[in-house]
Design a protein around this motif. Structure first.
Motif, PDB file in Angstrom:
ATOM      1  N   UNK A  70       0.253  -0.971   0.257  1.00 27.10           N
ATOM      2  CA  UNK A  70       0.186   0.282   0.220  1.00 27.10           C
ATOM      3  C   UNK A  70       1.038   1.118  -0.279  1.00 27.10           C
ATOM      4  N   UNK A  71       1.894   1.231   0.538  1.00 28.12           N
ATOM      5  CA  UNK A  71       3.037   2.232   0.566  1.00 28.12           C
ATOM      6  C   UNK A  71       3.482   2.546  -0.566  1.00 28.12           C
ATOM      7  N   UNK A  72       3.346   1.457  -1.561  1.00 25.10           N
ATOM      8  CA  UNK A  72       4.461   1.529  -2.463  1.00 25.10           C
ATOM      9  C   UNK A  72       3.751   2.646  -3.651  1.00 25.10           C
ATOM     10  N   UNK A  73       2.572   1.758  -3.363  1.00 32.08           N
ATOM     11  CA  UNK A  73       0.917   1.873  -4.166  1.00 32.08           C
ATOM     12  C   UNK A  73       1.268   3.571  -4.150  1.00 32.08           C
ATOM     13  N   UNK A  74       1.109   3.825  -2.920  1.00 34.55           N
ATOM     14  CA  UNK A  74       0.668   5.388  -2.709  1.00 34.55           C
ATOM     15  C   UNK A  74       1.739   6.604  -2.639  1.00 34.55           C
ATOM     16  N   UNK A  81       5.791  -1.396  -7.102  1.00 33.71           N
ATOM     17  CA  UNK A  81       5.105  -1.871  -6.633  1.00 33.71           C
ATOM     18  C   UNK A  81       5.879  -3.614  -7.347  1.00 33.71           C
ATOM     19  N   UNK A  82       6.751  -3.734  -8.178  1.00 38.61           N
ATOM     20  CA  UNK A  82       6.531  -5.123  -8.515  1.00 38.61           C
ATOM     21  C   UNK A  82       7.920  -4.872  -7.736  1.00 38.61           C
ATOM     22  N   UNK A  83       9.105  -4.956  -7.294  1.00 42.08           N
ATOM     23  CA  UNK A  83      10.193  -4.614  -7.054  1.00 42.08           C
ATOM     24  C   UNK A  83       9.393  -5.040  -5.314  1.00 42.08           C
ATOM     25  N   UNK A  84       8.680  -3.721  -4.745  1.00 45.59           N
ATOM     26  CA  UNK A  84       8.698  -5.276  -3.592  1.00 45.59           C
ATOM     27  C   UNK A  84       7.271  -6.066  -3.521  1.00 45.59           C
ATOM     28  N   UNK A  85       6.983  -6.545  -4.384  1.00 44.16           N
ATOM     29  CA  UNK A  85       5.819  -7.532  -4.331  1.00 44.16           C
ATOM     30  C   UNK A  85       7.109  -8.676  -4.371  1.00 44.16           C
ATOM     31  N   UNK A  86       7.738  -8.694  -5.057  1.00 39.82           N
ATOM     32  CA  UNK A  86       8.855  -9.992  -4.990  1.00 39.82           C
ATOM     33  C   UNK A  86      10.231 -10.245  -3.918  1.00 39.82           C
ATOM     34  N   UNK A  87      10.267  -9.206  -3.376  1.00 38.71           N
ATOM     35  CA  UNK A  87      11.161  -8.957  -2.102  1.00 38.71           C
ATOM     36  C   UNK A  87      10.296  -9.806  -1.514  1.00 38.71           C
ATOM     37  N   UNK A  88       8.676  -9.212  -1.584  1.00 33.36           N
ATOM     38  CA  UNK A  88       7.950 -10.186   0.213  1.00 33.36           C
ATOM     39  C   UNK A  88       7.457 -11.523  -0.397  1.00 33.36           C
ATOM     40  N   UNK A  89       7.527 -11.796  -1.683  1.00 43.25           N
ATOM     41  CA  UNK A  89       7.214 -13.517  -2.582  1.00 43.25           C
ATOM     42  C   UNK A  89       8.929 -14.295  -2.134  1.00 43.25           C
ATOM     43  N   UNK A  90       9.909 -13.727  -1.934  1.00 43.44           N
ATOM     44  CA  UNK A  90      11.093 -14.191  -1.770  1.00 43.44           C
ATOM     45  C   UNK A  90      11.195 -14.505  -0.541  1.00 43.44           C
ATOM     46  N   UNK A 206      -4.560 -12.246  -9.186  1.00 37.56           N
ATOM     47  CA  UNK A 206      -3.769 -11.191  -9.117  1.00 37.56           C
ATOM     48  C   UNK A 206      -2.930 -11.832 -10.205  1.00 37.56           C
ATOM     49  N   UNK A 207      -3.074 -12.452 -10.576  1.00 34.13           N
ATOM     50  CA  UNK A 207      -2.094 -13.220 -12.337  1.00 34.13           C
ATOM     51  C   UNK A 207      -2.841 -11.665 -13.875  1.00 34.13           C
ATOM     52  N   UNK A 208      -3.985 -12.390 -13.452  1.00 37.17           N
ATOM     53  CA  UNK A 208      -5.534 -12.270 -14.580  1.00 37.17           C
ATOM     54  C   UNK A 208      -5.440 -10.193 -13.890  1.00 37.17           C
ATOM     55  N   UNK A 209      -6.137  -9.807 -12.890  1.00 32.41           N
ATOM     56  CA  UNK A 209      -5.760  -8.258 -12.566  1.00 32.41           C
ATOM     57  C   UNK A 209      -4.761  -8.009 -12.455  1.00 32.41           C
ATOM     58  N   UNK A 210      -3.197  -8.630 -11.483  1.00 33.77           N
ATOM     59  CA  UNK A 210      -2.288  -7.362 -11.544  1.00 33.77           C
ATOM     60  C   UNK A 210      -0.577  -8.191 -12.023  1.00 33.77           C
ATOM     61  N   UNK A 211      -0.885  -8.396 -13.400  1.00 28.87           N
ATOM     62  CA  UNK A 211       0.563  -9.163 -13.980  1.00 28.87           C
ATOM     63  C   UNK A 211       1.407  -8.392 -13.836  1.00 28.87           C
ATOM     64  N   UNK A 212       1.319  -7.428 -14.367  1.00 25.65           N
ATOM     65  CA  UNK A 212       2.402  -6.476 -13.948  1.00 25.65           C
ATOM     66  C   UNK A 212       3.167  -6.134 -12.941  1.00 25.65           C
ATOM     67  N   UNK A 213       2.328  -6.525 -11.905  1.00 24.48           N
ATOM     68  CA  UNK A 213       2.835  -6.419 -10.538  1.00 24.48           C
ATOM     69  C   UNK A 213       3.390  -7.511 -10.136  1.00 24.48           C
ATOM     70  N   UNK A 214       2.911  -8.849 -10.288  1.00 17.86           N
ATOM     71  CA  UNK A 214       3.796  -9.592  -9.822  1.00 17.86           C
ATOM     72  C   UNK A 214       4.718 -10.880 -10.230  1.00 17.86           C
ATOM     73  N   UNK A 215       5.359  -9.926 -11.797  1.00 11.48           N
ATOM     74  CA  UNK A 215       5.574 -10.908 -12.276  1.00 11.48           C
ATOM     75  C   UNK A 215       6.536 -10.920 -12.184  1.00 11.48           C
TER      76      UNK A 215
END
Length: 327
Positions: A70-74, A81-90, A206-215
């Protein structure tokens, strides 16, 4: 739809989802208790308590996840956001692996040496442990996707997935009625399948709606991992205290009294969890916008939302509480 209307709409969705989930959850617990019996129900509760104690890290990561997204989106164009998401996923992938290893080692040791059950039930307890660990791994890995959906304020999707999960768990409970062999093992397997299905639903949405973020890409910025872990440390303290109080009590009760008492405690704890989740989730619709406003520099609106959602949550809680107090 403007931001204030979105909060109101999402609050209605959350309120409806919670009412449905609590009703289905209580119905499911009653059927499972009747079909498994007090001893097996207590066995499942205490082994699940072992998993919850080890799963305290992932519990604390839920709020950490949607906070960082949310902070990154703000931040708008300045955010990644993609970088933060992948950090969290790892972080969650490594956490799932860590919990699987530690959970298997500690769980097997506890069951074979300290769990207060009949010797003939130890294979069943180990079976439940293994499937519970698999379910835990699925849950942990799905947390970043749940966090993304929350940060995007897509509460309708989240509500539908959670209600479907509650319905499937009710279906699992009804399946026990017609099964005549080892019902405890069937319950462990089918519950894991339901959790896997739910996790996949979060991923595919998420893959369907936010693919660029979760790439997928591997983030090599150590500072971002450090920021996530540092923030999570403070959340972890509260989560550790909460889980230690509830699940630690289950282990102590089993040590002195056995699985039948665990069954009674498990039912009471489930009811308490439903109520606690109900209370904590009422303000969930405003949390993403509070975070986004603050990270975007609009601190006045962020504080205004905090004051408003506190009052509205109080009045929403009065609706179910007053009839209970007067009855």
């Amino acid at each position: 739809m403007n931001d204030n209307k979105r909060i109101a709409w999402n609050s209605i969705i959350l309120y409806g989802k919670l009412l449905i989930s609590v009703f289905l959850g209580l119905w499911t617990s009653r059927i499972v208790l009747n079909e498994l019996g007090a001893s097996d129900f207590g066995l499942y509760a205490v082994v699940g308590g072992i998993i919850s104690l080890l799963n305290v890290l992932s519990t604390s990561m839920v709020s950490t996840t949607y906070r960082f997204i949310a902070v990154e989106i703000g931040r708008g164009k300045d955010g990644n956001t993609n970088s933060v998401f992948n950090t969290l996923l790892i972080v969650h992938l490594l956490l799932a692996l860590f919990l699987l290893i530690i959970g298997e080692i500690a769980g097997i040791f506890y069951i074979k040496n300290y769990l207060n059950i009949e010797q003939s039930k130890i294979p069943d307890a180990l079976f439940v442990l293994h499937y519970s660990m698999i379910a835990t791994c699925f849950t942990v890995i799905s947390i970043p996707y749940q966090g993304l959906i929350t940060a995007k304020e897509d509460f309708l999707t989240s509500a539908i997935i959670n209600i479907v999960q509650a319905v499937l768990k009710l279906g699992v409970a009804f399946s026990l009625i017609y099964y005549t062999n080892n019902k405890l093992r069937l319950y462990a397997i089918t519950t894991t399948i339901v959790i896997l299905f739910t996790s996949l639903q979060f991923y595919f949405n998420c893959r369907k709606r936010y693919f660029e973020i979760i790439k997928w890409h591997i983030n090599r910025n150590i500072r971002e991992y450090r920021a996530v872990l540092n923030y999570n440390f403070w959340i972890l303290i509260g989560a550790l205290a909460h889980v230690g109080r509830s699940q630690g009590s289950a282990l102590i009760l089993n040590l002195f009294f056995g699985t039948v008492i665990n069954a009674a405690y498990g039912v009471a704890n489930q009811l308490n969890n439903f109520i606690s989740h109900f209370v904590k989730s009422l303000n969930g619709a405003a949390v993403p916008q509070i975070t986004k406003s603050y990270s975007g520099g609009d601190q006045d609106r962020s504080m205004s939302l905090v004051y408003s959602i506190t009052k509205y949550s109080f009045f929403l809680m009065l609706l179910p509480v007053i009839p209970i107090l007067l009855s």
